[in-house]
Scaffold this motif. Structure first.
Motif, PDB file in Angstrom:
ATOM      1  N   ILE A 106       5.495 -21.706 -34.647  1.00  0.00           N
ATOM      2  CA  ILE A 106       5.937 -20.463 -34.014  1.00  0.00           C
ATOM      3  C   ILE A 106       5.060 -20.038 -32.844  1.00  0.00           C
ATOM      4  CG2 ILE A 106       7.067 -19.538 -36.063  1.00  0.00           C
ATOM      5  CD1 ILE A 106       4.487 -17.795 -36.356  1.00  0.00           C
ATOM      6  N   ASP A 107       3.934 -20.698 -32.625  1.00  0.00           N
ATOM      7  CA  ASP A 107       3.067 -20.292 -31.519  1.00  0.00           C
ATOM      8  C   ASP A 107       3.648 -20.668 -30.163  1.00  0.00           C
ATOM      9  OD1 ASP A 107       1.183 -19.061 -33.062  1.00  0.00           O
ATOM     10  OD2 ASP A 107       0.012 -20.885 -33.354  1.00  0.00           O
ATOM     11  N   CYS A 111       8.010 -14.500 -27.272  1.00  0.00           N
ATOM     12  CA  CYS A 111       7.813 -13.921 -28.604  1.00  0.00           C
ATOM     13  C   CYS A 111       6.544 -13.073 -28.597  1.00  0.00           C
ATOM     14  CB  CYS A 111       7.700 -15.024 -29.647  1.00  0.00           C
ATOM     15  SG  CYS A 111       7.475 -14.366 -31.316  1.00  0.00           S
ATOM     16  N   LEU A 112       6.685 -11.816 -28.988  1.00  0.00           N
ATOM     17  CA  LEU A 112       5.535 -10.895 -28.979  1.00  0.00           C
ATOM     18  C   LEU A 112       5.002 -10.655 -30.387  1.00  0.00           C
ATOM     19  CD1 LEU A 112       6.878  -8.264 -26.416  1.00  0.00           C
ATOM     20  CD2 LEU A 112       5.437 -10.263 -25.984  1.00  0.00           C
ATOM     21  N   SER A 113       5.835 -10.881 -31.384  1.00  0.00           N
ATOM     22  CA  SER A 113       5.411 -10.715 -32.779  1.00  0.00           C
ATOM     23  C   SER A 113       6.418 -11.437 -33.654  1.00  0.00           C
ATOM     24  CB  SER A 113       5.348  -9.227 -33.151  1.00  0.00           C
ATOM     25  OG  SER A 113       5.010  -9.051 -34.514  1.00  0.00           O
ATOM     26  N   TYR A 114       5.911 -12.096 -34.693  1.00  0.00           N
ATOM     27  CA  TYR A 114       6.801 -12.832 -35.618  1.00  0.00           C
ATOM     28  C   TYR A 114       6.047 -12.920 -36.929  1.00  0.00           C
ATOM     29  CZ  TYR A 114       9.562 -16.732 -37.520  1.00  0.00           C
ATOM     30  OH  TYR A 114      10.349 -17.543 -38.312  1.00  0.00           O
ATOM     31  N   ILE A 115       6.487 -12.146 -37.908  1.00  0.00           N
ATOM     32  CA  ILE A 115       5.726 -12.022 -39.147  1.00  0.00           C
ATOM     33  C   ILE A 115       6.621 -12.337 -40.349  1.00  0.00           C
ATOM     34  CG2 ILE A 115       4.478 -10.395 -40.622  1.00  0.00           C
ATOM     35  CD1 ILE A 115       3.756  -8.956 -37.865  1.00  0.00           C
ATOM     36  N   SER A 145      10.068 -10.193 -39.566  1.00  0.00           N
ATOM     37  CA  SER A 145      10.199  -9.202 -38.491  1.00  0.00           C
ATOM     38  C   SER A 145       9.754  -9.849 -37.196  1.00  0.00           C
ATOM     39  CB  SER A 145       9.404  -7.939 -38.804  1.00  0.00           C
ATOM     40  OG  SER A 145       8.091  -8.255 -39.166  1.00  0.00           O
ATOM     41  N   VAL A 190       9.576  -9.525 -32.729  1.00  0.00           N
ATOM     42  CA  VAL A 190       9.695  -8.777 -31.476  1.00  0.00           C
ATOM     43  C   VAL A 190       9.651  -9.780 -30.331  1.00  0.00           C
ATOM     44  CG1 VAL A 190       8.750  -6.966 -29.996  1.00  0.00           C
ATOM     45  CG2 VAL A 190       8.510  -6.773 -32.475  1.00  0.00           C
ATOM     46  N   GLY A 236      -0.355  -5.093 -31.805  1.00  0.00           N
ATOM     47  CA  GLY A 236      -0.055  -6.454 -32.270  1.00  0.00           C
ATOM     48  C   GLY A 236       1.089  -7.113 -31.516  1.00  0.00           C
ATOM     49  N   LEU A 237       1.442  -6.561 -30.379  1.00  0.00           N
ATOM     50  CA  LEU A 237       2.471  -7.201 -29.537  1.00  0.00           C
ATOM     51  C   LEU A 237       1.737  -8.098 -28.553  1.00  0.00           C
ATOM     52  CD1 LEU A 237       4.600  -4.008 -29.053  1.00  0.00           C
ATOM     53  CD2 LEU A 237       5.223  -6.002 -30.421  1.00  0.00           C
ATOM     54  N   THR A 238       1.872  -9.405 -28.763  1.00  0.00           N
ATOM     55  CA  THR A 238       0.986 -10.367 -28.120  1.00  0.00           C
ATOM     56  C   THR A 238       1.812 -11.509 -27.545  1.00  0.00           C
ATOM     57  OG1 THR A 238      -0.541  -9.897 -29.931  1.00  0.00           O
ATOM     58  CG2 THR A 238      -1.087 -11.747 -28.512  1.00  0.00           C
ATOM     59  N   LYS A 239       1.620 -11.793 -26.292  1.00  0.00           N
ATOM     60  CA  LYS A 239       2.353 -12.905 -25.670  1.00  0.00           C
ATOM     61  C   LYS A 239       2.030 -14.212 -26.360  1.00  0.00           C
ATOM     62  CE  LYS A 239       4.433 -11.454 -21.738  1.00  0.00           C
ATOM     63  NZ  LYS A 239       5.695 -11.841 -21.137  1.00  0.00           N
ATOM     64  N   ALA A 240       3.062 -14.944 -26.713  1.00  0.00           N
ATOM     65  CA  ALA A 240       2.857 -16.300 -27.216  1.00  0.00           C
ATOM     66  C   ALA A 240       2.676 -17.242 -26.033  1.00  0.00           C
ATOM     67  CB  ALA A 240       4.063 -16.727 -28.049  1.00  0.00           C
ATOM     68  N   LEU A 267      -3.378  -4.769 -38.591  1.00  0.00           N
ATOM     69  CA  LEU A 267      -3.144  -6.030 -37.887  1.00  0.00           C
ATOM     70  C   LEU A 267      -1.883  -5.988 -37.034  1.00  0.00           C
ATOM     71  CD1 LEU A 267      -4.032  -8.498 -40.791  1.00  0.00           C
ATOM     72  CD2 LEU A 267      -5.522  -7.645 -38.973  1.00  0.00           C
ATOM     73  N   GLY A 270       1.858 -14.708 -42.866  1.00  0.00           N
ATOM     74  CA  GLY A 270       1.318 -15.179 -41.599  1.00  0.00           C
ATOM     75  C   GLY A 270       2.294 -14.909 -40.486  1.00  0.00           C
ATOM     76  N   HIS A 323       2.778 -14.636 -35.915  1.00  0.00           N
ATOM     77  CA  HIS A 323       2.221 -14.432 -34.584  1.00  0.00           C
ATOM     78  C   HIS A 323       2.105 -12.929 -34.341  1.00  0.00           C
ATOM     79  CE1 HIS A 323       1.706 -14.590 -30.263  1.00  0.00           C
ATOM     80  NE2 HIS A 323       2.735 -13.782 -30.139  1.00  0.00           N
ATOM     81  N   GLY A 324       0.993 -12.506 -33.719  1.00  0.00           N
ATOM     82  CA  GLY A 324       0.849 -11.091 -33.380  1.00  0.00           C
ATOM     83  C   GLY A 324       0.073 -10.294 -34.404  1.00  0.00           C
ATOM     84  N   THR A 343      -3.248  -8.969 -35.208  1.00  0.00           N
ATOM     85  CA  THR A 343      -4.390  -8.773 -34.321  1.00  0.00           C
ATOM     86  C   THR A 343      -5.263  -7.658 -34.858  1.00  0.00           C
ATOM     87  OG1 THR A 343      -2.814  -9.234 -32.544  1.00  0.00           O
ATOM     88  CG2 THR A 343      -4.970  -8.411 -31.890  1.00  0.00           C
TER      89      THR A 343
END
Lengths: 100, 100
Positions: A26-27, A32-36, A50, A52, A95-99, B33, B92, B94-95, B97
């Motif tokens: 998923i990286d 993708c800004l968030s994927y949990i 979830s 984003v 936690g909205l982070t550019k992949a 996080l 786990g 992405h995002g 943090t």
């Protein structure tokens, strides 16, 4: 931004294996800004996801990535049902982070 | 990890103002996080919040932070109802943090 909150049920006994597939690769999903991925503590088969994305187009495009197509093909036989599916419009947060 | 997915309804016409309060000061929540606030595109009053914490204790402790207590006090009169509340066990993604 565009997002999804969903709940699915794994085939009996397959939740952890399904989660491992859902978390693999998923990286490398552009936009993708968030994927949990999470377990539901009250239901031994249930999984919450979830997501984003910077746009709905990025989400759509991700479904065509070879890594995602391969994951979907592996995951599908392990999914018993899709129980909830909510589109959301994320406004902000932590936690909205550019992949990559 | 510990998480929450919730849906609430704002009092009519107050959704954007409520979201602004929910997003204020969230960078200073130890152990947080991920914390994402979203509109529901199908319901003009509905807000989704998804949260991931390193532990349930960190989430509990956040409720005692002055910034969070102040936000809850401001937000409460603008909330019409809590419609969904799901505890989750994030595995786990992405995002995720560390906050300050």
């Amino acid at each position: 931004m565009y997002g999804l909150i969903g709940k699915m049920k794994a085939a009996a006994g397959q939740r952890d294996a399904l989660i491992a597939i859902l978390l693999d690769g998923i990286d490398a999903m552009p936009g993708c800004l968030s994927y949990i991925v999470a377990r539901d503590p009250k239901d031994a088969d249930a999984i919450w996801i979830s997501e984003v994305w910077d746009s709905q187009d990025s989400h759509r495009a991700s479904l065509a990535l070879p890594s995602v197509k391969s994951a979907i093909a592996k995951a599908r036989p392990m999914i018993a049902s899709f129980d909830e599916h909510h589109e959301i419009e994320p406004i902000g947060g932590h936690g909205l982070t550019k992949a990559r």
